[in-house]
Motif scaffolding. Structure first.
Motif, short mmCIF file in Angstrom:
data_model
loop_
_atom_site.label_atom_id
_atom_site.label_comp_id
_atom_site.label_asym_id
_atom_site.label_seq_id
_atom_site.Cartn_x
_atom_site.Cartn_y
_atom_site.Cartn_z
N GLU A 1 67.58 47.84 28.29
CA GLU A 1 68.71 48.62 28.79
C GLU A 1 68.65 50.10 28.39
O GLU A 1 69.67 50.74 28.18
CB GLU A 1 70.04 48.00 28.33
CG GLU A 1 70.28 46.67 29.00
CD GLU A 1 71.68 46.13 28.71
OE1 GLU A 1 72.40 46.76 27.93
OE2 GLU A 1 72.02 45.10 29.30
N GLN A 2 67.44 50.60 28.26
CA GLN A 2 67.21 52.02 27.96
C GLN A 2 67.98 52.49 26.72
O GLN A 2 68.57 53.57 26.70
CB GLN A 2 67.60 52.89 29.16
CG GLN A 2 66.57 52.88 30.27
CD GLN A 2 66.61 51.60 31.09
OE1 GLN A 2 67.68 51.17 31.47
NE2 GLN A 2 65.47 51.01 31.34
N PHE B 1 68.63 58.96 22.43
CA PHE B 1 68.11 60.33 22.60
C PHE B 1 69.21 61.26 23.10
O PHE B 1 69.41 62.37 22.60
CB PHE B 1 66.93 60.32 23.58
CG PHE B 1 66.37 61.68 23.89
CD1 PHE B 1 65.42 62.25 23.05
CD2 PHE B 1 66.80 62.39 24.99
CE1 PHE B 1 64.90 63.51 23.33
CE2 PHE B 1 66.29 63.64 25.27
CZ PHE B 1 65.33 64.19 24.43
N ILE B 2 69.96 60.78 24.11
CA ILE B 2 71.02 61.60 24.68
C ILE B 2 72.08 61.93 23.63
O ILE B 2 72.48 63.09 23.46
CB ILE B 2 71.69 60.88 25.88
CG1 ILE B 2 70.73 60.84 27.07
CG2 ILE B 2 72.98 61.58 26.28
CD1 ILE B 2 71.25 60.08 28.25
N THR C 1 62.49 61.31 29.17
CA THR C 1 62.44 60.19 28.22
C THR C 1 62.72 58.88 28.94
O THR C 1 62.04 57.87 28.73
CB THR C 1 63.52 60.38 27.13
OG1 THR C 1 63.46 61.72 26.69
CG2 THR C 1 63.30 59.43 25.98
N TRP C 2 63.70 58.92 29.80
CA TRP C 2 64.18 57.73 30.50
C TRP C 2 63.11 57.14 31.43
O TRP C 2 62.95 55.92 31.52
CB TRP C 2 65.43 58.15 31.30
CG TRP C 2 65.98 57.17 32.26
CD1 TRP C 2 66.77 56.09 31.97
CD2 TRP C 2 65.85 57.19 33.68
NE1 TRP C 2 67.13 55.45 33.12
CE2 TRP C 2 66.58 56.10 34.18
CE3 TRP C 2 65.18 58.03 34.59
CZ2 TRP C 2 66.66 55.83 35.55
CZ3 TRP C 2 65.26 57.77 35.93
CH2 TRP C 2 65.99 56.67 36.40
N LEU D 1 72.08 58.56 34.84
CA LEU D 1 70.87 57.75 34.76
C LEU D 1 71.13 56.32 35.22
O LEU D 1 70.25 55.67 35.78
CB LEU D 1 70.31 57.77 33.34
CG LEU D 1 69.77 59.14 32.90
CD1 LEU D 1 69.21 59.06 31.49
CD2 LEU D 1 68.70 59.64 33.86
N LYS D 2 72.36 55.86 34.99
CA LYS D 2 72.69 54.51 35.44
C LYS D 2 72.61 54.42 36.96
O LYS D 2 72.13 53.44 37.52
CB LYS D 2 74.10 54.15 34.96
CG LYS D 2 74.25 52.68 34.59
CD LYS D 2 75.63 52.40 34.05
CE LYS D 2 75.66 52.39 32.53
NZ LYS D 2 77.03 52.30 32.01
N ILE D 3 73.07 55.49 37.62
CA ILE D 3 73.03 55.49 39.08
C ILE D 3 71.59 55.61 39.58
O ILE D 3 71.22 55.08 40.63
CB ILE D 3 73.93 56.62 39.61
CG1 ILE D 3 75.39 56.24 39.37
CG2 ILE D 3 73.68 56.88 41.09
CD1 ILE D 3 76.39 57.25 39.79
N LEU D 4 70.76 56.31 38.81
CA LEU D 4 69.35 56.47 39.22
C LEU D 4 68.52 55.21 38.94
O LEU D 4 67.38 55.10 39.40
CB LEU D 4 68.70 57.64 38.49
CG LEU D 4 69.28 59.04 38.65
CD1 LEU D 4 68.31 60.06 38.06
CD2 LEU D 4 69.53 59.38 40.11
#
Lengths: 243, 201
Positions: A192-193, A199-200, A184-185, A117-120
């Motif tokens: 910073e999510q 959740f993860i 969710t993201w 998710l960081k890369i996305l």
């Protein structure tokens, strides 16, 4: 128009490969992907984005034919690249951790999902469009293959060596966690999510814990079956031998 | 995408996990090898189950040491393929639970008919497996699999052992089994079907 563009794109393809050798062709497509990704936050996963990327690289606008699949190919290629990048970072960090303090399955799994998710992140505002494209019936198969390869990679990094039904169960479970955390993201507006990260962690914890329970249950069932089987066959043998 | 030579150079410079990872590996040659390892893994599981089923009946009889020895070898084969499945990142066949039950049932059922029938079953199964290994050995000899020499040697060794099992079966009167021809035809057809399915599913 798009047909002409497509054909020109193929010509460019074949020209570039005969001119500069095959390895150059790979890097042209890579370069094109990088250029297109820069335009995604503004133009989305669209044909327009590809055309703009071609302009940015000083190629003919018809060079968007480098991706004959159009916007879906852009998504697929990006997904593949992001998975590769995540896998590489995850391998590095787990290798280091393994030496220092040993690995815990749940940590590796959670870290894998977070790293992806960081890369996305730069494309978060446009990601729902990509998800929609991936979900088209004609694109679903390839999307699923990319995602399955990715969860397989994470499980392997975590040291999984299952060789039977467990292989499927684990991958499907992690795939579900990955997809639900992604949803969710997309709508996560916390700083910073943090909400997504929580959740993860929650999901992975229940996944690993649940798996342990299922595993223990299966083991005890297996032991019971073995007892029944050996009792039955010894009864049968004594019957065959006339008691 | 990449020419074979560029690809080989690229791969030999990358770490081991990358070479086998579905995210990085060359799709075409991985697909061929995956298919081979997947079906062999399933086959060895089936073989182990067949002997386990036979042993359930013959334990305590004079046949036990003979079958036990063959079963031990099959266990070693299965372990080798278990290792390959996780090392090479191959998806195991989804039919594993089915083969587990079917193999055991075949071993148990044939042993119930009698000692000769059990041996006839061994002969039929091992013949198909050896044939199948031969096909793979030939395939691995083709161009592009130069790096797979260790795998080829391993399959060769396993094939020889399967053929030994077949000989043992014949030695122990497999051909005296009731309706030997028909039975062996049916079992062989079943094995071929199992191979076809395991390669794909």
């Amino acid at each position: 128009m798009s047909l002409i563009g497509l054909r020109t794109g193929r010509i460019i393809n074949s020209l570039s490969s005969s001119w500069r050798g095959l390895s150059t062709k790979v890097s042209i497509e890579d370069e094109f992907l990088t250029a297109a990704l820069k335009r995604v936050p503004e133009l989305g996963w669209t044909q327009a984005c590809l055309v703009q990327a071609a302009k940015d690289l000083n190629l003919s606008p018809a060079a968007h034919g480098l991706f004959p699949g159009g916007e879906v190919e852009l998504v697929h290629r990006f997904v593949k690249r992001s998975h590769q990048e995540t896998a590489s970072t995850l391998r590095k960090s787990t290798k280091k951790k393994d030496k220092e303090e040993g690995l815990r399955t749940e940590d590796v799994l959670a870290e894998g999902l977070k790293a992806r998710l960081k890369i996305l992140l730069p494309y978060r505002d446009r990601w729902h469009e990509a998800v929609a494209l991936q979900a088209f019936p004609q694109n679903a198969k390839e999307s699923l293959q990319h995602d399955l390869s990715f969860v397989d990679e994470i499980w392997n990094t975590a040291g999984d060596d299952s060789v039977d039904e467990a292989w499927y169960a684990k991958r499907v479970a992690l795939l579900t966690a990955m997809k639900s955390s992604e949803l969710t993201w997309i709508r996560d507006d916390t700083e910073e999510q943090i909400a997504t990260n929580e959740f993860i962690e929650r999901t992975i914890k229940s996944l690993v814990f649940g798996w342990k329970q299922i595993h223990d249950h299966l083991e005890s069932t297996k032991a019971m079956l073995l007892t029944i089987r050996s009792t039955a066959s010894s009864l049968l043998r004594s019957y065959q031998n006339g008691y | 995408m990449m020419s074979r030579r560029t690809f080989v150079r690229y791969m030999s410079s990358s770490p081991k996990w990358k070479q086998n990872s579905p995210l990085f590996a060359d799709k075409e040659s991985k697909a061929v090898l995956d298919k081979m390892i997947r079906v062999d893994h399933a086959g060895e599981l089936g073989a182990r189950q067949i002997y386990a089923g036979q042993l359930a009946i013959f334990r305590g009889t004079s046949l036990e040491p003979v079958i036990e020895e063959m079963a031990e070898q099959e266990k070693k084969h299965l372990n080798a393929f278990n290792r390959l499945i996780s090392e090479r990142r191959v998806r195991p066949t989804a039919m594993m639970p089915v083969w587990r039950v079917a193999g055991y049932a075949l071993g148990f059922g044939s042993a119930l008919v009698g000692k000769e029938a059990a041996m006839a079953c061994t002969v039929a199964v091992e013949e198909v497996i050896a044939e199948h290994y031969n096909d793979q050995i030939r395939q691995l000899h083709e161009k592009g699999f130069e790096k797979e020499e260790p795998l080829r040697e391993m399959i060769k060794k396993f094939r020889d052992e399967e053929l030994e099992h077949k000989d043992i079966g014949i030695e122990f009167d497999a051909e005296m089994a009731p309706m030997y021809k028909a039975m062996s035809q049916v079992i062989k057809a079943g094995c071929h079907a199992a191979i076809y399915i395991s390669e794909r599913v």
